[in-house]
Motif scaffolding. Structure first.
Motif, PDB file in Angstrom:
ATOM      1  N   GLY A 459      35.815  37.642  44.296  1.00 24.70           N
ATOM      2  CA  GLY A 459      36.203  37.750  42.899  1.00 24.70           C
ATOM      3  C   GLY A 459      37.692  37.944  42.745  1.00 24.70           C
ATOM      4  N   GLY A 460      38.123  38.224  41.505  1.00 22.22           N
ATOM      5  CA  GLY A 460      39.555  38.246  41.239  1.00 22.22           C
ATOM      6  C   GLY A 460      40.047  39.492  40.543  1.00 22.22           C
ATOM      7  N   THR A 461      41.336  39.763  40.726  1.00 26.33           N
ATOM      8  CA  THR A 461      42.008  40.888  40.077  1.00 26.33           C
ATOM      9  C   THR A 461      43.295  40.418  39.414  1.00 26.33           C
ATOM     10  N   SER A 508      37.197  36.595  36.488  1.00 24.71           N
ATOM     11  CA  SER A 508      36.434  36.615  37.728  1.00 24.71           C
ATOM     12  C   SER A 508      34.964  36.312  37.497  1.00 24.71           C
ATOM     13  N   SER A 545      37.316  41.377  46.382  1.00 24.88           N
ATOM     14  CA  SER A 545      38.247  40.679  45.485  1.00 24.88           C
ATOM     15  C   SER A 545      39.679  40.739  45.979  1.00 24.88           C
ATOM     16  N   THR A 580      40.138  32.275  41.358  1.00 25.76           N
ATOM     17  CA  THR A 580      39.532  32.737  42.606  1.00 25.76           C
ATOM     18  C   THR A 580      39.845  31.775  43.744  1.00 25.76           C
ATOM     19  N   ALA A 583      42.395  33.991  45.207  1.00 22.28           N
ATOM     20  CA  ALA A 583      41.805  35.179  45.818  1.00 22.28           C
ATOM     21  C   ALA A 583      41.116  34.853  47.141  1.00 22.28           C
ATOM     22  N   THR A 661      34.790  42.770  40.350  1.00 23.52           N
ATOM     23  CA  THR A 661      35.544  42.886  41.611  1.00 23.52           C
ATOM     24  C   THR A 661      34.682  43.272  42.797  1.00 23.52           C
TER      25      THR A 661
END
Length: 679
Positions: A459-461, A508, A545, A580, A583, A661
């Protein structure tokens, strides 16, 4: 629905079963199990594959007539010799509590024990091509050493004749996709060793999971500019980008009780990314990260080194980058897949991201011939030769392929993932860039292949990096934009809609699967980490993440392809990339460094990740819900926007595991637990 398994003997028959209807833009395929309802009786000369007609192939959606000379791609899947045994082995070598932990098989040993037999493979190959005196008109375009599937191409006329079907063209939310309109079939003897077939072209909607600051991924992966969606009257707030978090602040109309906001970043440098994630210039030494995308840019090494020089970074050495892509002459379905020029951005981002986070790691690039079955062939190239034990995959569809037409495809993909786990190869897949997918699908959905329990979903931040290279903030990635406008009736700058706005520019992916039950796994590694009631016993994601927000993204540079036929390139271009797709290679580079620093051969990472989450929680930075409403300002030459961060649709960050996340972000100062089994 899928049920928990009682014994190894029943494991295969009780494995992944699809539910609900196929998501329109998901990877939709055809298949039939050897013991499924589609199997004909002994007296029937042909076996029908009822599930080969996807749910979106409705009569009302048929468009113009399909030319009999149109060439289409297909794929035939063969069952493993011992699927239950393959699953049990993949679990035991990945389970920190197993006596077989990290006792991986070589590719040749796995193929000998579990791959379809040569005889069954030869039978199906001959069925597809026919004999010299009676050819079918079908051409085999690829098959792996593991013999798990055969990829073929043929005209609509040839495919219709071989499978006794009729391919038609359907309008699926603006995409013209070919699929069977009549249930295909094969003679019983020829169908004996087939676990599923793919005849529809739904997989050609596979796209990279990347976004930029001025574009949004929409259904089917077609980027649209912000200006095409909203056209404010003027640039009301000039907000030059920042090179680090907090460098610049601008005055804004009151938002969330505040009248100032920072500006989006100009694109972090590799050094800033390494500092924020605790990486050194020698990170990744002795390790190789493989990257899979479609097609292959001819200027990648030159581009990476031009970029590296401009950033004061070490160059890729002559032995550091290896390309095992198909040749340009083997590229197919370019228009359907988004052309080599569209995938070049992804390849550039992936390679530059891995080189940024782990400058000393080797990089192996496997470019597929298309965005469909070609990606299976690219993955098999790595698995069958053991070319790398960390693999970054930054592509996917929208949602999960579910319904009767999905099981054979999912099983075929999971068999590849079982091979990877048994060989100690970790597969990292982007969780997606559209949050909960409700805007695209009308319901919340995880994305496949990231939703598979046999891969690590990334996932992403949103990451703020201070002037000294420290984390200023790290939030769950989810950006909602509201234009700052003026009108004749309201000449004072104001927000076009009620905050935070209505323009979701990306976030995300995650949430719970509708296909994979956690309790059906030999080891339920998520049991004590997630909210069981919310997840309803299904696999949830993402698992882990890293930075994905393009408004706090990575600077990239390359010579863009200007001619998709010749692959000629133009003048140097720089941009800020996220998604992503960013990521995933970052996490892959971090895991390569984990192996370098601990001496571990991690393989399929999820069991050890969740074990460390319980026994050594400091292995992760927990991405929590922030106080207030974090915000940035973004301006272009024609518009200004307030960007509200950490707003990912129906998914929200929380203490501990969450659907934005996952477990959080790797803390590279606390990775000792990877070296030995966690308690």
């Amino acid at each position: 629905m899928q049920h928990a398994r009682a014994t190894n003997a029943t494991r295969a028959s009780r494995r992944r079963r699809a539910v609900a209807a196929i998501a329109v833009a998901a990877l939709s395929v055809a298949g039939v199990g050897a013991l499924g309802a589609a199997q004909a009786s002994a007296a029937t000369p042909r076996v029908t594959f009822a599930s080969a007609v996807p749910t979106w192939a409705k009569k009302a959606a048929v468009t113009t007539a399909t030319s009999p000379t149109t060439v289409v791609e297909g794929e035939v899947f063969l069952p493993l010799q011992d699927e239950a045994g393959a699953e049990a082995l993949a679990s035991s070598v990945s389970n920190p509590k197993s006596s077989q932990y990290r006792q991986y098989l070589s590719p040749s040993d796995w193929i000998t024990r579990f791959a379809p037999t040569q005889a069954s493979f030869d039978s199906e190959r001959d069925m597809l091509t026919g004999s010299s005196s009676n050819p079918t008109g079908i051409t085999i375009t690829g098959s792996p050493a593991s013999r798990q599937y055969i990829v073929f191409r043929g005209t609509v006329k040839a495919v219709d004749a071989l499978f006794d079907t009729s391919l038609a063209t359907y309008d699926v939310q603006g995409h013209h996709l070919i699929a069977p309109s009549r249930v295909p079939s094969l003679p019983t003897a020829q169908a004996a060793h087939i676990s599923g077939i793919v005849l529809d072209q739904g997989r050609l909607l596979t796209r990279p999971q990347n976004v930029g600051q001025n574009s949004i991924q929409t259904v089917g992966g077609s980027p649209r500019s912000l200006q095409s969606l909203v056209a404010p009257s003027s640039v009301t707030v000039k907000a030059p980008c920042s090179t680090y978090s907090g460098q610049r602040s601008v005055t804004i109309p009151t938002a969330w009780g505040q009248t100032h906001a920072g500006t989006v970043n100009c694109g972090y440098t590799p050094k800033q990314i390494r500092q924020a994630y605790g990486q050194s210039a020698t990170a990744g030494a002795g390790q190789t990260v493989a990257i899979i995308d479609a097609y292959d840019s001819p200027t990648t090494v030159t581009d990476v080194n031009t970029y590296s020089r401009s950033k004061g970074e070490p160059l890729l050495t002559s032995t550091q980058y290896r390309d095992v892509s198909v040749s340009k002459s083997a590229f197919t379905d370019e228009a359907s897949c988004g052309y080599p020029s569209g995938w070049q951005v992804e390849q550039t981002l992936d390679v530059e991201a891995v080189h940024a986070i782990a400058p000393s790691a080797g990089i192996l690039y496997a470019g597929a011939g298309d965005c469909g079955a070609g990606t299976d062939l690219a993955l098999s190239t790595i698995l069958d030769q053991g070319l790398a034990n960390v693999v970054s995959n930054s592509y996917g569809g929208t949602g999960e392929p579910t319904g009767q037409g999905a099981q054979a495809y999912i099983d075929g993909e999971v068999n590849l993932q079982l091979q990877a786990a048994a060989e100690g190869i970790g597969l990292y897949f982007a969780s997606g860039d559209d949050g909960d997918e409700k805007a695209d699908l009308g319901y919340a959905s995880a994305n496949f292949p990231a939703s598979s329990p046999w891969v690590t979903s990334v996932g992403g931040t949103s990451l703020g990096i201070s002037s000294t290279g420290q984390r200023a903030f790290e939030l769950g990635w989810g950006d909602v934009l509201d234009p700052i406008v003026t009108t004749k009736a309201a000449p004072k700058a104001h927000y076009q809609t009620t905050l935070p706005g209505s323009l979701f520019s990306g976030g995300s992916g995650g949430g719970w699967s509708k296909v994979f039950k956690r309790s059906s796994l030999p080891v339920d590694y998520q049991a004590s980490a997630v909210n069981v009631k919310t997840a309803s016993d299904y696999r949830v994601g993402p698992d882990i993440s890293a930075l994905a927000d393009p408004f706090t993204g990575l600077s990239i540079g390359y010579h863009p392809i200007t001619n998709n036929s010749t692959l000629a390139t133009g003048a140097w271009s720089s941009s800020v990339a996220g998604g992503t797709s960013l990521a995933t290679p970052l996490v892959a580079g971090l895991m390569a460094t984990v192996q370098q620093r601990t001496g571990a051969h991690v393989g399929f990472a999820n069991p050890i990740l969740y074990s460390l989450y319980r026994s050594a929680p400091k292995t992760f930075f927990d991405v929590k819900t922030p106080t207030g409403h974090p915000r940035l300002v973004y301006s272009t030459s024609s518009a200004s926007y307030l960007v509200t961060l950490n707003d990912d649709g129906s998914y929200h960050t929380a203490n501990g595991f969450d659907y934005v996340t996952g477990l959080g972000v790797l803390n590279m100062s606390s990775i000792a637990g990877f070296a030995t089994p966690a308690s």
